[in-house]
Motif scaffolding. Structure first.
Motif, PDB file in Angstrom:
ATOM      1  N   GLN A   1     -89.738 -97.411   9.074  1.00  0.00           N
ATOM      2  CA  GLN A   1     -90.595 -97.645   7.922  1.00  0.00           C
ATOM      3  C   GLN A   1     -91.385 -96.383   7.601  1.00  0.00           C
ATOM      4  OE1 GLN A   1     -92.997-101.044   8.933  1.00  0.00           O
ATOM      5  NE2 GLN A   1     -91.240-102.426   9.107  1.00  0.00           N
ATOM      6  N   PRO A   2     -91.850 -96.221   6.363  1.00  0.00           N
ATOM      7  CA  PRO A   2     -92.632 -95.024   6.014  1.00  0.00           C
ATOM      8  C   PRO A   2     -93.834 -94.810   6.924  1.00  0.00           C
ATOM      9  CG  PRO A   2     -91.959 -96.152   4.026  1.00  0.00           C
ATOM     10  CD  PRO A   2     -91.531 -97.032   5.173  1.00  0.00           C
ATOM     11  N   GLY A   3     -94.411 -95.876   7.452  1.00  0.00           N
ATOM     12  CA  GLY A   3     -95.538 -95.777   8.378  1.00  0.00           C
ATOM     13  C   GLY A   3     -95.177 -95.157   9.709  1.00  0.00           C
ATOM     14  N   ASP A   4     -93.879 -94.997   9.995  1.00  0.00           N
ATOM     15  CA  ASP A   4     -93.442 -94.349  11.233  1.00  0.00           C
ATOM     16  C   ASP A   4     -93.457 -92.831  11.105  1.00  0.00           C
ATOM     17  OD1 ASP A   4     -90.888 -96.892  11.624  1.00  0.00           O
ATOM     18  OD2 ASP A   4     -92.917 -96.824  12.482  1.00  0.00           O
ATOM     19  N   THR A   5     -93.677 -92.320   9.908  1.00  0.00           N
ATOM     20  CA  THR A   5     -93.707 -90.878   9.673  1.00  0.00           C
ATOM     21  C   THR A   5     -94.762 -90.214  10.541  1.00  0.00           C
ATOM     22  OG1 THR A   5     -92.872 -91.051   7.416  1.00  0.00           O
ATOM     23  CG2 THR A   5     -94.203 -89.106   7.940  1.00  0.00           C
ATOM     24  N   GLY A   6     -94.394 -89.114  11.185  1.00  0.00           N
ATOM     25  CA  GLY A   6     -95.346 -88.385  12.020  1.00  0.00           C
ATOM     26  C   GLY A   6     -94.623 -87.450  12.972  1.00  0.00           C
ATOM     27  N   LEU A   7     -95.398 -86.800  13.821  1.00  0.00           N
ATOM     28  CA  LEU A   7     -94.853 -85.913  14.847  1.00  0.00           C
ATOM     29  C   LEU A   7     -94.811 -86.688  16.158  1.00  0.00           C
ATOM     30  CD1 LEU A   7     -93.970 -82.997  15.643  1.00  0.00           C
ATOM     31  CD2 LEU A   7     -96.379 -82.562  16.190  1.00  0.00           C
ATOM     32  N   TYR A   8     -93.642 -86.808  16.753  1.00  0.00           N
ATOM     33  CA  TYR A   8     -93.457 -87.530  18.011  1.00  0.00           C
ATOM     34  C   TYR A   8     -93.338 -86.524  19.145  1.00  0.00           C
ATOM     35  CZ  TYR A   8     -92.948 -91.786  15.383  1.00  0.00           C
ATOM     36  OH  TYR A   8     -93.191 -92.869  14.561  1.00  0.00           O
ATOM     37  N   LEU A   9     -94.130 -86.732  20.187  1.00  0.00           N
ATOM     38  CA  LEU A   9     -94.210 -85.802  21.307  1.00  0.00           C
ATOM     39  C   LEU A   9     -93.994 -86.540  22.621  1.00  0.00           C
ATOM     40  CD1 LEU A   9     -97.479 -84.132  20.048  1.00  0.00           C
ATOM     41  CD2 LEU A   9     -95.319 -82.909  20.258  1.00  0.00           C
ATOM     42  N   CYS A  10     -93.150 -85.982  23.478  1.00  0.00           N
ATOM     43  CA  CYS A  10     -93.074 -86.496  24.831  1.00  0.00           C
ATOM     44  C   CYS A  10     -93.920 -85.588  25.726  1.00  0.00           C
ATOM     45  CB  CYS A  10     -91.643 -86.584  25.342  1.00  0.00           C
ATOM     46  SG  CYS A  10     -90.749 -85.025  25.441  1.00  0.00           S
ATOM     47  N   ALA A  11     -94.424 -86.138  26.807  1.00  0.00           N
ATOM     48  CA  ALA A  11     -95.255 -85.373  27.735  1.00  0.00           C
ATOM     49  C   ALA A  11     -94.956 -85.842  29.139  1.00  0.00           C
ATOM     50  CB  ALA A  11     -96.734 -85.556  27.409  1.00  0.00           C
ATOM     51  N   GLY A  12     -94.760 -84.888  30.053  1.00  0.00           N
ATOM     52  CA  GLY A  12     -94.417 -85.226  31.425  1.00  0.00           C
ATOM     53  C   GLY A  12     -95.438 -84.708  32.408  1.00  0.00           C
ATOM     54  N   ALA A  13     -95.694 -85.516  33.436  1.00  0.00           N
ATOM     55  CA  ALA A  13     -96.548 -85.093  34.543  1.00  0.00           C
ATOM     56  C   ALA A  13     -95.644 -84.619  35.667  1.00  0.00           C
ATOM     57  CB  ALA A  13     -97.413 -86.250  35.014  1.00  0.00           C
TER      58      ALA A  13
ATOM     59  N   SER B   1     -84.875 -80.056  32.913  1.00  0.00           N
ATOM     60  CA  SER B   1     -84.142 -79.826  34.156  1.00  0.00           C
ATOM     61  C   SER B   1     -85.012 -80.186  35.358  1.00  0.00           C
ATOM     62  CB  SER B   1     -83.710 -78.360  34.250  1.00  0.00           C
ATOM     63  OG  SER B   1     -84.838 -77.516  34.166  1.00  0.00           O
ATOM     64  N   SER B   2     -86.271 -80.530  35.100  1.00  0.00           N
ATOM     65  CA  SER B   2     -87.214 -80.870  36.170  1.00  0.00           C
ATOM     66  C   SER B   2     -87.402 -82.375  36.258  1.00  0.00           C
ATOM     67  CB  SER B   2     -88.575 -80.216  35.916  1.00  0.00           C
ATOM     68  OG  SER B   2     -88.458 -78.835  35.797  1.00  0.00           O
ATOM     69  N   VAL B   3     -87.821 -82.827  37.425  1.00  0.00           N
ATOM     70  CA  VAL B   3     -88.135 -84.243  37.632  1.00  0.00           C
ATOM     71  C   VAL B   3     -89.609 -84.469  37.310  1.00  0.00           C
ATOM     72  CG1 VAL B   3     -88.312 -86.094  39.345  1.00  0.00           C
ATOM     73  CG2 VAL B   3     -86.375 -84.501  39.399  1.00  0.00           C
ATOM     74  N   PHE B   4     -89.902 -85.554  36.618  1.00  0.00           N
ATOM     75  CA  PHE B   4     -91.282 -85.891  36.278  1.00  0.00           C
ATOM     76  C   PHE B   4     -91.677 -87.214  36.931  1.00  0.00           C
ATOM     77  CE2 PHE B   4     -92.475 -82.628  33.328  1.00  0.00           C
ATOM     78  CZ  PHE B   4     -91.260 -82.131  32.903  1.00  0.00           C
ATOM     79  N   SER B   5     -92.895 -87.278  37.435  1.00  0.00           N
ATOM     80  CA  SER B   5     -93.365 -88.511  38.062  1.00  0.00           C
ATOM     81  C   SER B   5     -93.613 -89.591  37.018  1.00  0.00           C
ATOM     82  CB  SER B   5     -94.646 -88.236  38.856  1.00  0.00           C
ATOM     83  OG  SER B   5     -95.651 -87.747  38.001  1.00  0.00           O
ATOM     84  N   SER B   6     -93.920 -89.201  35.801  1.00  0.00           N
ATOM     85  CA  SER B   6     -94.080 -90.161  34.712  1.00  0.00           C
ATOM     86  C   SER B   6     -93.871 -89.417  33.406  1.00  0.00           C
ATOM     87  CB  SER B   6     -95.466 -90.809  34.731  1.00  0.00           C
ATOM     88  OG  SER B   6     -96.461 -89.841  34.469  1.00  0.00           O
ATOM     89  N   LEU B   7     -93.642 -90.171  32.343  1.00  0.00           N
ATOM     90  CA  LEU B   7     -93.429 -89.547  31.048  1.00  0.00           C
ATOM     91  C   LEU B   7     -94.107 -90.405  29.994  1.00  0.00           C
ATOM     92  CD1 LEU B   7     -90.467 -87.444  30.166  1.00  0.00           C
ATOM     93  CD2 LEU B   7     -91.362 -88.945  28.381  1.00  0.00           C
ATOM     94  N   GLN B   8     -94.769 -89.745  29.065  1.00  0.00           N
ATOM     95  CA  GLN B   8     -95.469 -90.450  28.011  1.00  0.00           C
ATOM     96  C   GLN B   8     -94.921 -90.012  26.658  1.00  0.00           C
ATOM     97  OE1 GLN B   8     -99.577 -89.415  28.783  1.00  0.00           O
ATOM     98  NE2 GLN B   8     -99.786 -90.998  30.330  1.00  0.00           N
ATOM     99  N   TRP B   9     -95.015 -90.932  25.697  1.00  0.00           N
ATOM    100  CA  TRP B   9     -94.676 -90.626  24.309  1.00  0.00           C
ATOM    101  C   TRP B   9     -95.941 -90.785  23.458  1.00  0.00           C
ATOM    102  CZ3 TRP B   9     -90.231 -88.732  22.204  1.00  0.00           C
ATOM    103  CH2 TRP B   9     -89.084 -88.725  23.003  1.00  0.00           C
ATOM    104  N   TYR B  10     -96.168 -89.803  22.598  1.00  0.00           N
ATOM    105  CA  TYR B  10     -97.319 -89.798  21.703  1.00  0.00           C
ATOM    106  C   TYR B  10     -96.824 -89.649  20.258  1.00  0.00           C
ATOM    107  CZ  TYR B  10    -100.374 -88.879  25.720  1.00  0.00           C
ATOM    108  OH  TYR B  10    -101.053 -88.959  26.909  1.00  0.00           O
ATOM    109  N   ARG B  11     -97.661 -90.136  19.320  1.00  0.00           N
ATOM    110  CA  ARG B  11     -97.438 -89.845  17.918  1.00  0.00           C
ATOM    111  C   ARG B  11     -98.682 -89.160  17.362  1.00  0.00           C
ATOM    112  NH1 ARG B  11     -96.012 -94.595  13.936  1.00  0.00           N
ATOM    113  NH2 ARG B  11     -98.218 -94.669  13.467  1.00  0.00           N
ATOM    114  N   GLN B  12     -98.464 -88.158  16.547  1.00  0.00           N
ATOM    115  CA  GLN B  12     -99.574 -87.390  15.985  1.00  0.00           C
ATOM    116  C   GLN B  12     -99.492 -87.394  14.469  1.00  0.00           C
ATOM    117  OE1 GLN B  12     -99.588 -83.208  16.972  1.00  0.00           O
ATOM    118  NE2 GLN B  12    -101.788 -83.026  16.703  1.00  0.00           N
TER     119      GLN B  12
END
Lengths: 112, 112
Positions: free
Chosen positions: A80-92, A26-37
């Motif tokens: 693909q199986p190599g895409d398996t992982g935890l996907y995280l978004c992060a906002g500033a 519900s908040s505005v973010f100046s930028s947003l990142q996607w990470y995989r763990q």
């Protein structure tokens, strides 16, 4: 309090299928990142989006930042199986506090 | 370059004990962060720092303290360990806003 909600929380799909992961706030973010763990490691950056409406492609991954800079999506084509992982978004925060808040996470499993 | 180095990798504490989680980075980054990650979940921001001598609270600061006497080091202190602090702790650094967060490999802490 800013909150980044990701959906779905879990996703198990067959190799070759397409999928989309959503990151909403519900908040505005100046930028947003996607990470995989990967298990036992820290998150690794996939992409950063800065401009409302921006679309970025990284091979089979397509990232979009909402026009209002409150939401984002990650689309994977032909998983693909190599895409398996935890996907995280992060906002500033838009206020320029350099305070990165992470989303609730989407755990993806791609079966061969 | 070593990047972000966290020590120790693992630690078991008894309730009420104290300890310091160490984090150092060799990239001359101004911004440093401490996150905790509970099993299968996203990351919660504990504290962050925008430069030496400046720290600020994140989403879940209670029970923790930090200091930033140098650009390189950002230790996290637990004064009275509680079972709720059982988690994996990640330290991260960034050179500028919208640059990626570089993560250490984490410290797995168990409080019993």
């Amino acid at each position: 309090t800013q909150l980044l909600e990701q959906s779905p929380q879990f996703l198990s799909i067959q190799e070759g299928e397409n999928l989309t992961v959503y990151c909403n706030s519900s908040s505005v973010f100046s930028s947003l990142q996607w990470y995989r763990q990967e298990p036992g490691e820290g998150p690794v950056l996939l992409v950063t989006v800065v401009t409302g409406g921006e679309v970025k492609k990284l091979k089979r991954l397509t990232f979009q930042f909402g026009d209002a800079r409150k939401d984002s999506s990650l689309h994977i084509t032909a998983a693909q199986p190599g895409d398996t992982g935890l996907y995280l978004c992060a906002g500033a925060a838009d206020s320029g506090t350099y305070k990165y808040i992470f989303g609730t996470g989407t755990r993806l499993k791609v079966l061969a | 370059n070593a990047g972000v180095t966290q020590t120790p990798k693992f630690r078991i504490l008894k309730i009420g004990q104290s300890m310091t989680l160490q984090c150092t980075q060799d990239m001359n980054h101004n911004y440093m962060y401490w996150y905790r990650q509970d099993p299968g979940m996203g990351l919660k921001l504990i504290y962050y720092s925008v430069g030496a001598g400046i720290t600020d609270k994140g989403e879940v600061p209670n029970g923790y303290n930090v200091s930033r006497s140098t650009t390189e080091d950002f230790p996290l202190r637990l004064e009275l360990a509680a079972p709720s602090q059982t988690s994996v702790y990640f330290c991260a650094s960034s050179g500028q806003e919208v640059e990626p967060l570089h993560f250490g490999n984490g410290t797995r802490l168990t409080v019993t």
